[in-house]
Design an enzyme around this catalytic site. Structure first.
Site, PDB file in Angstrom:
ATOM      1  N   GLY A 519       7.789 -21.625 -11.252  1.00 43.22           N
ATOM      2  CA  GLY A 519       7.965 -21.420  -9.739  1.00 43.22           C
ATOM      3  C   GLY A 519       7.599 -22.564  -8.895  1.00 43.22           C
ATOM      4  O   GLY A 519       7.260 -23.494  -9.303  1.00 43.22           O
ATOM      5  N   ASP A 634       2.196 -29.234 -23.055  1.00 45.38           N
ATOM      6  CA  ASP A 634       2.742 -29.804 -22.186  1.00 45.38           C
ATOM      7  C   ASP A 634       1.993 -30.855 -21.379  1.00 45.38           C
ATOM      8  O   ASP A 634       1.778 -30.860 -20.036  1.00 45.38           O
ATOM      9  CB  ASP A 634       3.425 -28.770 -21.047  1.00 45.38           C
ATOM     10  CG  ASP A 634       4.453 -29.238 -20.240  1.00 45.38           C
ATOM     11  OD1 ASP A 634       5.231 -30.332 -20.874  1.00 45.38           O
ATOM     12  OD2 ASP A 634       4.802 -28.835 -19.290  1.00 45.38           O
TER      13      ASP A 634
END
Ligand code: NAG
Ligand code: NAG
Ligand code: NAG
Ligand code: NAG
Ligand code: NAG
Ligand code: NAG
Length: 855
Positions: A519, A634
């Site tokens: 988000g 990541d």
């Protein structure tokens, strides 16, 4: 239907996560928490705040309808524990059934004090106490034994059955019962075996009885002062064999530190580690004796012995070496706490298993004595000591009987089995009912705690009231769900949705500072201008829910200077919002390229410090944060954030995974991550290891060096992928040609060589050939030292010309030992530098004197 199911799901899953998290957090909230004051007409609150339920008020969990109680106002001399004031008496075999919310290790604590009763002389009672498959007490008689028994049992069923079986014509009694979840970490997988020496790996298969728990050198510790309501007795109770040789050392408990990955406050509170017995006269004459403790135990069993150590005596590191013996067998020789914990006042513990054949005389003797008599201050210490009896192969902790073979009659056993089966069935039904109630009756669930008379209340853990209040107050926002919940998992605060909405000007687009799979991230300002980074999840994205949970789960366990800290959280109105410390200088990437307007360029030294910080954060993730490390998955320059002092912190753990356990070498998983940073081996084989992060970090290092994106499709084909392009240039020996022009002149060539070498190794084709994050970290630190040294040799202002054209070569670097480097950074290190003038210097790196002479 679908919509109806959707909303409870996150809360139930969250609930489960929370219980999971408890077991790894310093503040342990037991999922199962049954405390019973047997025979007491009312609930009893102990001075430690725990409430023991009155059992006469609600007997339906007991398989008997006899109600015989003993009550007395006179307590045993040495205790004021109100539990000893009442007892329940059983004339026939009787079973307590407890619904188990979470299988695993549980404390079982039983209280037996023979009170006065007009019809029963409790000192004459003889009985056995059993659980399924385990005999706890066999033909036990409270008169001659201690009044308190403590066990750590491994519960694998949904039900825990505790059976009291009187001997023929006798009866049984009990004053109080605690059946409480224990953190699984309390019991080790393996321990050091003493005879024959080796590793004993069968501890998990054993149930344990705690027979002695001693706070050596310190006072009694009562349940009130222990992290798990344990009792530790002082060794002034006569365990110490030669008290004159003992010198007690006590420090302030708050000075005790718990090393990452080692002892925790749950293993033993700091008040155990803060006091120690040490050797009197040490340092004066040459002491040559052992400090000795002796404890009586039942022969015929193996024992797990846990010794607690904390060096509160030494003035400096590496000055305390001692031997540890159990029953004359060497446990450790030359125990060196400094090197095990790399610090003073650090908590440490070690487990031993002593074989039944070595305790034939019924005594366990623990000894510590100096191993290095040549040392200026030979000494030995011990801080705490736990002796636990291990259940034998017949499933017994008392006598050599198995729980089945001494059952008082065949027919009874059959009925019992039937009763147990029925009990299990009822338990399963109750569990299902419980789950449904939790989910569906969120708002009506209040009052479970008041239902002390009902059948159901006894099948719920006593802290069900806690769950229900969590759920029922969820809709009430402010002090509800999240605050209770997250204060328990160690997060400092919960935020109301309104608070966060105001802080972000109603989640205004102008407040957006980042966007991710989860988000948007907003900057928010709350009272007194405190800035926060507020990550608002998209509730419709299932990826979002998973990442949200992963992140809470991980971050609540991790704390490190180079990891971004989670401050709080909000889950009102189906929102998933995480609140972090705000990182003033934003993502590293913005300082390298691509930001508009462009930010001031970072110096080479800053870049090195940032890469070192990020490497530290990753190294901690891989090794420190949990029993098997965490893989970030990541790693990239947008996930490395900089605070107001340009300290680098790794962020965004949404994709992170717990690393492989010892017997696995990798985690199989769908490939996730960011293109340009993806480990080719992981991509091919879909097997994740911490070396995948190392690969991504290699890309980050080149990105820092060259100030260009990992992937840049606008460039000519061979240049698109930074990793390939940089490796190509490096092989040709012309890496300088792609270094960020803004810094190329200020980089010392030694520093560059070391740095590129580290980055190159990270990008090795196969994971096994890549270094660990620890090695990368060391190489980067080395590159920084080389840069610092060259800045002393060549002050930056002249740097531009003098550095050019010099071909410097590090000769000694490879052979230099890492620890030597760290320890003797100012001595003996000799490095040859071949430059055009052929000058050879000793220690040019660190000695200013040499600098002056050499120039
Ligand atoms: C209870 O039994 C013990 C041992 O048999 C005996 O010494 C004691 O006097 C008895 N107490 C009472 C109150 O009868
Ligand atoms: C009282 O002390 C005795 C001996 O020291 C011990 O066996 C007993 O368990 C203690 N009683 C209680 C209630 O702690
Ligand atoms: C409990 O016992 C089971 C089966 O023996 C074992 O797999 C598990 O590791 C044990 N758990 C603990 C916490 O000891
Ligand atoms: C136990 O805790 C209380 C506060 O809860 C404290 O005042 C007391 O000093 C502690 N006692 C010990 C022995 O640590
Ligand atoms: C200390 O105890 C061990 C084991 O019992 C023994 O071998 C050793 O000789 C003792 N050391 C001294 C100095 O008595
Ligand atoms: C106990 O010691 C005996 C003899 O040294 C050995 O044969 C046996 O395997 C040991 N048992 C355990 C459980 O270590």
């Amino acid at each position: 239907m679908r919509g109806g199911n959707k909303s409870p799901t996150p809360s139930l899953t969250l609930l489960l996560i929370i219980f999971y998290t408890f077991s790894t957090n310093a503040r342990f909230i037991p999922p199962d928490n049954y405390l019973i004051d047997c025979g007491s007409p009312q609930n009893t609150i102990l001075d430690d705040g725990r409430t023991f339920k009155s059992d006469p008020q609600s007997v339906s969990f007991l398989s008997t309808d006899e109600n015989i109680f003993a009550t007395s106002n006179t307590l045993p001399e040495n205790t004021s524990l109100p539990l000893y004031k009442t007892a329940r008496i059983f004339n026939s075999e009787s079973v307590y059934k407890f619904l188990v919310y979470q299988p695993g290790r549980h404390f079982l604590r039983l209280y037996f004090y023979p009170l006065h009763h007009p019809d029963y002389n409790l000192t004459t009672a003889v009985f056995s106490v059993k659980t399924e498959g385990l005999t706890l007490l066999h033909d036990f008689s409270a008169s001659q034994n201690s009044h308190f028994k403590e066990y750590i049992v491994n519960v694998t069923n949904d039900n825990f059955l505790l059976t009291f079986s009187p001997l023929k014509k006798s009866f049984a009694f009990v004053n109080g019962i605690e059946f409480v979840s224990a953190p699984n970490e309390l019991v080790p997988e393996s321990a050091t075996a003493l005879s024959p020496p080796g590793v004993f790996s069968g501890v998990l298969g054993c149930d344990l009885q705690v027979v002695h728990r001693v706070n050596v050198g310190g006072p009694n510790i009562t349940p009130k002062n222990d992290t798990l309501s344990r009792t530790w007795v002082s060794d002034s109770h006569g365990y110490m064999m030669f008290p004159k040789g003992n010198k007690v050392v006590v420090v302030d408990p708050s000075g005790v530190k718990y090393p990452v990955g080692g002892a925790t406050p749950l293993i033993a509170p700091n008040s155990v580690y803060s006091s120690a017995a040490s050797m009197a006269d040490s340092g004066v004459s040459v002491p040559n004796f052992n400090l000795t403790w002796e404890m009586n135990v039942d022969p015929g069993f193996n024992y797990l012995i846990r010794l607690h150590f904390c060096d509160v005596v030494s003035a400096s590191l590496n000055s305390l070496y001692f031997n540890v013996y159990v029953n004359g067998l060497t446990g450790v020789s030359g125990l060196d706490l400094s090197s095990l914990t790399s610090g003073l006042a650090m908590a440490y513990y070690k487990d031993f298993v002593v074989n039944a054949s070595s305790v034939s005389n019924g005594v366990i003797r623990v000894q510590v004595g100096p191993s290095d008599l040549e040392s200026t201050t030979p000494n030995a210490i011990l801080n705490g000591l736990e002796i636990m009896k291990m259940s034998n192969s017949a499933g017994s902790l008392d006598g050599l009987f198995s729980s089945g073979s001494n059952s008082p009659g065949g027919s009874k056993r059959v009925t019992r089995t039937v009763a147990e089966a029925a009990g299990i069935a009822i338990g399963v039904v109750m569990l299902i009912v419980l789950i449904f109630s939790l989910v569906r009756r969120k708002n009506k669930a209040r009052g479970w705690d008041e239902g002390g008379n009902s059948f159901t209340s006894w099948f719920l853990p006593l802290n069900a009231s806690y769950c229900s209040s969590l759920l029922s107050s969820k809709s009430k926002s402010k002090n509800g769900y999240s605050s209770v919940l997250f204060s328990k998992v160690g997060l400092s605060r919960s935020f109301s949705f309104n608070e966060l909405r105001d802080a972000t000007k109603n989640f205004d687009e102008s407040a957006v500072i980042g966007v991710g799979g989860f988000g948007k991230v907003y900057i928010g300002e709350i009272e007194e201008g405190t800035k926060l980074a507020i990550k608002r999840g998209n509730p419709r994205s299932s990826q979002g829910i998973n990442e949200f949970q992963t992140e809470i789960e991980l971050l609540s366990k991790l704390r490190h200077r180079h990891l971004v800290s989670l401050i709080g959280y909000c889950d009102e109105n189906n929102e998933m919002i995480l609140v972090y410390e705000y990182m003033e200088n934003g993502p590293l990437r913005d300082h390298l390229y691509g930001s508009k307007p462009a930010l001031p360029s970072l110096t080479w030294k800053q870049r090195l410090e940032i890469s070192i910080g990020a490497a530290r954060g990753l190294h901690y993730l891989h090794t420190g944060g949990s029993s098997h490390g965490i893989i970030h998955r990541d790693v990239k320059t947008t996930n490395i954030l900089l605070d107001d002092n340009f300290v680098a912190k790794v962020s965004d753990f949404g994709l992170s995974k717990t690393g492989p356990t010892l017997d696995q070498t990798h985690v199989s998983t769908a490939v996730k991550g960011s293109f340009g940073y993806l480990d080719p081996e992981y991509f091919r084989r879909q097997q994740l290891t911490d070396k995948s992060d190392v690969y991504s970090f290699g890309v980050v290092l080149f990105e820092i060096l060259c100030a260009r994106p990992a992937l840049d499709p606008t460039l000519p084909r061979e240049q698109v992928n930074l990793a390939e392009w940089a490796m190509h240039k490096q092989r040709k020996g012309v890496i300088e040609s792609i270094v960020d022009p803004k810094i190329v002149k200020s980089i010392s060539s030694e520093s560059l060589i070391k740095y590129v070498e580290a980055a190159e190794k990270c990008l090795a084709e196969y994971g096994v050939d890549r270094p660990s994050m620890g090695d990368v970290l060391w190489n980067l630190e080395f590159a920084l030292q080389l840069q610092d040294a060259s800045m002393q040799l060549d002050p930056p202002e002249e740097d531009d010309d003098t550095c050019k054209g010099k071909k410097m070569k590090m000769v000694a670097s490879e052979s230099m030992k890492k620890d030597e480097m760290k320890k003797n950074s100012d001595s003996d290190v000799s490095i040859l530098i071949n430059d055009d003038s052929g000058v050879v210097m000793g220690s040019p790196l660190f000695s200013k004197m040499e600098d002056i002479e050499g120039r």
